[in-house]
Structure formats: structure tokens, C-alpha cells
Design an enzyme around this catalytic site. Sequence first.
Site, PDB file in Angstrom:
ATOM      1  N   LYS A 191       0.839  -1.197   0.000  1.00  0.00           N
ATOM      2  CA  LYS A 191       0.000   0.000   0.000  1.00  0.00           C
ATOM      3  C   LYS A 191       0.877   1.252   0.000  1.00  0.00           C
ATOM      4  O   LYS A 191       0.664   2.185  -0.772  1.00  0.00           O
ATOM      5  CB  LYS A 191      -0.891  -0.011   1.246  1.00  0.00           C
ATOM      6  N   LYS A 232       3.460  -2.088  11.206  1.00  0.00           N
ATOM      7  CA  LYS A 232       2.159  -1.995  11.896  1.00  0.00           C
ATOM      8  C   LYS A 232       2.374  -2.347  13.361  1.00  0.00           C
ATOM      9  O   LYS A 232       3.327  -3.042  13.691  1.00  0.00           O
ATOM     10  CB  LYS A 232       1.162  -2.984  11.262  1.00  0.00           C
ATOM     11  N   ASP A 252      -5.100   3.864  13.986  1.00  0.00           N
ATOM     12  CA  ASP A 252      -5.835   2.775  13.321  1.00  0.00           C
ATOM     13  C   ASP A 252      -7.045   2.523  14.217  1.00  0.00           C
ATOM     14  O   ASP A 252      -7.382   3.379  15.062  1.00  0.00           O
ATOM     15  CB  ASP A 252      -4.956   1.522  13.178  1.00  0.00           C
TER      16      ASP A 252
HETATM   17  P1  NDP Z   1     -12.398   3.221  13.958  1.00  0.00           P
HETATM   18  O1  NDP Z   1     -11.980   2.577  15.233  1.00  0.00           O
HETATM   19  O2  NDP Z   1     -12.523   4.697  13.904  1.00  0.00           O
HETATM   20  O3  NDP Z   1     -13.792   2.605  13.449  1.00  0.00           O
HETATM   21  C1  NDP Z   1     -13.944   1.240  13.225  1.00  0.00           C
HETATM   22  C2  NDP Z   1     -15.416   0.989  13.013  1.00  0.00           C
HETATM   23  O4  NDP Z   1     -15.594  -0.382  12.695  1.00  0.00           O
HETATM   24  C3  NDP Z   1     -16.251   1.255  14.235  1.00  0.00           C
HETATM   25  O5  NDP Z   1     -17.527   1.684  13.842  1.00  0.00           O
HETATM   26  C4  NDP Z   1     -16.305  -0.107  14.907  1.00  0.00           C
HETATM   27  O6  NDP Z   1     -17.443  -0.281  15.742  1.00  0.00           O
HETATM   28  C5  NDP Z   1     -16.406  -1.007  13.708  1.00  0.00           C
HETATM   29  N1  NDP Z   1     -15.827  -2.326  14.023  1.00  0.00           N
HETATM   30  C6  NDP Z   1     -14.603  -2.582  14.561  1.00  0.00           C
HETATM   31  N2  NDP Z   1     -14.435  -3.902  14.737  1.00  0.00           N
HETATM   32  C7  NDP Z   1     -15.579  -4.473  14.322  1.00  0.00           C
HETATM   33  C8  NDP Z   1     -16.024  -5.812  14.251  1.00  0.00           C
HETATM   34  N3  NDP Z   1     -15.259  -6.818  14.660  1.00  0.00           N
HETATM   35  N4  NDP Z   1     -17.266  -6.010  13.732  1.00  0.00           N
HETATM   36  C9  NDP Z   1     -18.048  -4.996  13.306  1.00  0.00           C
HETATM   37  N5  NDP Z   1     -17.667  -3.708  13.342  1.00  0.00           N
HETATM   38  C10 NDP Z   1     -16.470  -3.463  13.848  1.00  0.00           C
HETATM   39  O7  NDP Z   1     -11.366   2.691  12.859  1.00  0.00           O
HETATM   40  P2  NDP Z   1     -11.068   3.295  11.428  1.00  0.00           P
HETATM   41  O8  NDP Z   1     -12.298   3.850  10.829  1.00  0.00           O
HETATM   42  O9  NDP Z   1      -9.852   4.122  11.527  1.00  0.00           O
HETATM   43  O10 NDP Z   1     -10.622   1.970  10.633  1.00  0.00           O
HETATM   44  C11 NDP Z   1     -11.561   1.141   9.949  1.00  0.00           C
HETATM   45  C12 NDP Z   1     -10.811   0.209   9.004  1.00  0.00           C
HETATM   46  O11 NDP Z   1     -10.067   1.002   8.070  1.00  0.00           O
HETATM   47  C13 NDP Z   1      -9.789  -0.714   9.660  1.00  0.00           C
HETATM   48  O12 NDP Z   1      -9.720  -1.909   8.897  1.00  0.00           O
HETATM   49  C14 NDP Z   1      -8.486   0.057   9.491  1.00  0.00           C
HETATM   50  O13 NDP Z   1      -7.348  -0.804   9.525  1.00  0.00           O
HETATM   51  C15 NDP Z   1      -8.692   0.639   8.100  1.00  0.00           C
HETATM   52  N6  NDP Z   1      -7.895   1.799   7.777  1.00  0.00           N
HETATM   53  C16 NDP Z   1      -7.955   2.941   8.525  1.00  0.00           C
HETATM   54  C17 NDP Z   1      -7.208   4.043   8.158  1.00  0.00           C
HETATM   55  C18 NDP Z   1      -7.331   5.343   8.873  1.00  0.00           C
HETATM   56  O14 NDP Z   1      -6.718   6.317   8.414  1.00  0.00           O
HETATM   57  N7  NDP Z   1      -8.091   5.443   9.946  1.00  0.00           N
HETATM   58  C19 NDP Z   1      -6.278   3.990   7.016  1.00  0.00           C
HETATM   59  C20 NDP Z   1      -6.363   2.779   6.253  1.00  0.00           C
HETATM   60  C21 NDP Z   1      -7.122   1.724   6.652  1.00  0.00           C
HETATM   61  P3  NDP Z   1     -17.428   0.203  17.266  1.00  0.00           P
HETATM   62  O15 NDP Z   1     -17.758   1.676  17.207  1.00  0.00           O
HETATM   63  O16 NDP Z   1     -18.484  -0.619  17.898  1.00  0.00           O
HETATM   64  O17 NDP Z   1     -16.060  -0.071  17.797  1.00  0.00           O
END
Ligand code: NDP
Length: 444
Positions: free
Chosen positions: A114, A126, A166
Amino acid sequence: MSYVDEVLEIVQKKNADQPEFLQAVTEVLNSLRPCIDANEELYRKNAILERITEPDRQLMFRVPWVDDNGQVQVNRGFRVQFNNAIGPYKGGLRLHPSVNLGIIKFLGFEQIFKNSLTSLPIGGGKGGSDFDPKGKSDREIMAFCQSFMTELCKYIGADVDVPAGDIGTGAREIGYMFGQYKRIRGSFEGVLTGKGLTYGGSLVRTEATGYGLLYLTQELLKCHGESMEGKTVVVSGAGNVAIYAIQKAHQMGAKCVTCSDSTGWVYDPEGIDVELLKEVKEVKRARLTEYAAARPSAQYHEGRGVWSIKCDIALPCATQNELLLDDAKQLVANGCIAVCEGANMPTTLDATEYLQANGVYFVGGKAANAGGVATSALEMSQNSERLSWSFEEVDQKLQSIMVNIYHNIDDAAKRYGLEGDYVAGANIAGFEKVVEAMLAQGVC
Ligand code: NDP
């Protein structure tokens, strides 16, 4: 036996207890086959695949901290420094009870390619911990972050390894970790990205992954004679990526009708109210039931189910393995034309194959969510020159990076006769640059 099969066998033997890591390596190496077959002798002689699947180093450490009852708690911390052929290690810190070494290795491995795709000089890494931030007080979060950084600070630095946020690590956690790094090392440097704007953060970093996902999706659609205008979009997640993906999709004239968290999901046929979602998730840190309670048009459902809603475009933005084969079948049956991954590896391999086989444009997270790390690299550039760029300047750079990524992965796929296979295209384009740098740097 082909070189890919030989190495897959070795990797499986060495990492039998790490299913997510094996899944990622298998998917990447399988999709690289045409490129590896074309250079087999050179790569084999230089053990390129053995080296690229073995991290430079993996750190595991104890994180002791004291909770609000005076009880000492112990978590496990991780940092996997996977490959620094093209720049300092770069990748987020995940705080979630599911975190283990295999998950961090899968994420670090994917991060190599990436980061390479962004065209910026950043290697792959990571980290994280099995610490669960849910329900913790501010003081407990600070105690954990300070203890975590007390150990991690020995291994990172602005030119060495630059972690970021993350799942579970947002601006608050980055702030506490930065403060502790500064205190122990006595150095104010760009050692973390995702920092607050008053102490070296970059404008647009908060929005970058979600916005970048939409810039790439828009380019994908444009190149197929479509646009975002008037499209119905289903989104999973309600965190950083999901919120800003929804916001940008709305700005582009589409309507996002779902979001989800780890306990349930919302269907809002009038379109998700982003300001309300931000209030519930970013300010109150509450469950989606609160969103539904405040919005008459929204229906709340327990469990999972966003992929059952009829849509043109699906954007999985929550976590790994959240879009399964049955979901893919439902999306195809409902006429979905594109799936672009905001999260890392949210779509299982069989679901991906089903979508591709049924003519759905599918762009994996490695390319589609690279806007976050790309903007982190822009934050590093600003820190190095001790300047802050305007929102428009960073946003413009992000847009052109995402458009370039789309064309790079499209071209790479075409070069190997795999037109339209953006998963292979992303792996090939990311891999070729890293391998060239590894070969140039000799055996290391
Ligand atoms: P956040 O913690 O801000 O949000 C994650 C969201 O996903 C929350 O709504 C959470 O729910 C939900 N979630 C987490 N685990 C589960 C699960 N097991 N089942 C269902 N829902 C789940 O994280 P991000 O938005 O930052 O990241 C989301 C994804 O994007 C991840 O895969 C991360 O690695 C990827 N990513 C993020 C980047 C970034 O800049 N933030 C960059 C590139 C990739 P709840 O509120 O209940 O915890």
C-alpha cells in the site's frame, strides 16, 4: 514446484498459527504469479519472496498500567517493522482486544505494498495492543498510552519508524503517545502522524482515508463511463474511515443509506446524517442506537446486515472479513456495480472472487484506502520542512495521489493481461517498486 508455491509452503509451515497473515500472503503471492513467473530466476536467486514475507523484526512487549480502581492491568504491545526498502517503516497502531501477532503481521505485510502504491517514500510496518479502549476513562487511556510508548519509543523515530492511528487509536491516543515520546526522548519530531493541528498535524489527515476512498471510486467510475452522482451507497463501520467516506460521497451527489458498528447497523433511506453520526461517534463515543433514537427516518438492527440493502456501490469501512460470500451474492443480485474497500481486507477471498467473476468493479483496500497513509506521508513532509500546508493544498495532493493510484493499478493489471483485476494490479504495482529497491540495496 513454482517459486510462489514453494514459498507459500514455507510461509504456511512457519506461521501455521497466524490465519490472517497466511490469508494475506496467499492472496498477495497468488495475484503476483504472472509478475513473479516472468522474473523467476532473478527473484529466486535473491530470495525475494522469502525476504518480503519475513519481517525485518517483530517487537512484543508488556504494557502495565493502573486502572481507576488502583488495580494493575497488563496488556501486550506489538510493533512489526516489516520492510524499509523504500523508506522508514510506516503504519498504524491498532488497539482492540482481537489484536495478536498474526493480525499485526498481516496488516504490516499489506502495508508494504500500500505504501509503495502511494508513490511516497515510506516502508511497511504496523503495531498495536490487545488493550480495549471501550469503556475506559480518559485517565486510563492516558495511563495505557504512556506505558505503551515508554517501551515503543526505543524503537521508533522520524527517520526510522513513524506509527499512526488505526482502529481504537485516534487523535486523543496519538496526543498522549506523542507527549510521552517527547518527554522520554527529549525530542520534538515527526515521530507519529495523525497529530493534532497545534503540534505538527496535517489538515485533511482526519478526512484522508474516507475522502481518498471516494476520490479513487470516482475515478474508477469515470473510467467506466459512470459517476457518483445519484448513486445509492451502502457503507459499513461508523468510525473515522466510514464517517468521512459518507461525507465525501454526499458531496459528490451520492446517497449513503447505511452505517454500522460492532453491535448493530442503521438503515436510513433518507441518507445518513453525517453531523449526527459524528456527534454520536466522535463526541459522545456512543452506540448507533443513539443515532437511530435521534433520527426518525432511521431503522436500527442488531447484528450485521448492511450488505442486504439494495445499492449501486458498497464501501466496507469497518474491519477485516466483514463481507462474506453470501453478502457478495446479495450485492450482485441487487445490482451493485462497484465495491471499494475502505477497511483493510474486509472482503473474504471467496467473496472477492465472486464479485470479480460477476463483473463488479472491485478495488481492494491496499489501493482504495491508501489516502490515509499518503496524507500521513504528507504530514511527515510538512514536519520535515517545518511548514503547514493549507487544507486545499493537501486535499489537492491527496486527490492526485488517489487518481494516480487508480491508473497505476489499472496499467499494471493490463501489462500482465489481467485487465480489470485491480487486486492483482495493486499488488503488482506495489511489489515491483519495493523489489527494485531491495535488489538495488543488496542482501539485507
Ligand atoms: P475506527 O476505530 O474509527 O472505526 C472502526 C469501526 O468499525 C467502528 O464503527 C467499529 O465499531 C467497527 N468495528 C470494529 N471492529 C468491528 C467488528 N469486529 N465487527 C463490526 N464492526 C467493527 O477505525 P477506522 O475507521 O480508523 O478503521 C476502519 C478500518 O479502516 C480498519 O480496517 C483500518 O485498519 C482501516 N484503515 C484505517 C485508516 C485510517 O486512516 N483510519 C487507514 C487505512 C485503513 P465500534 O464503534 O463498535 O467499535
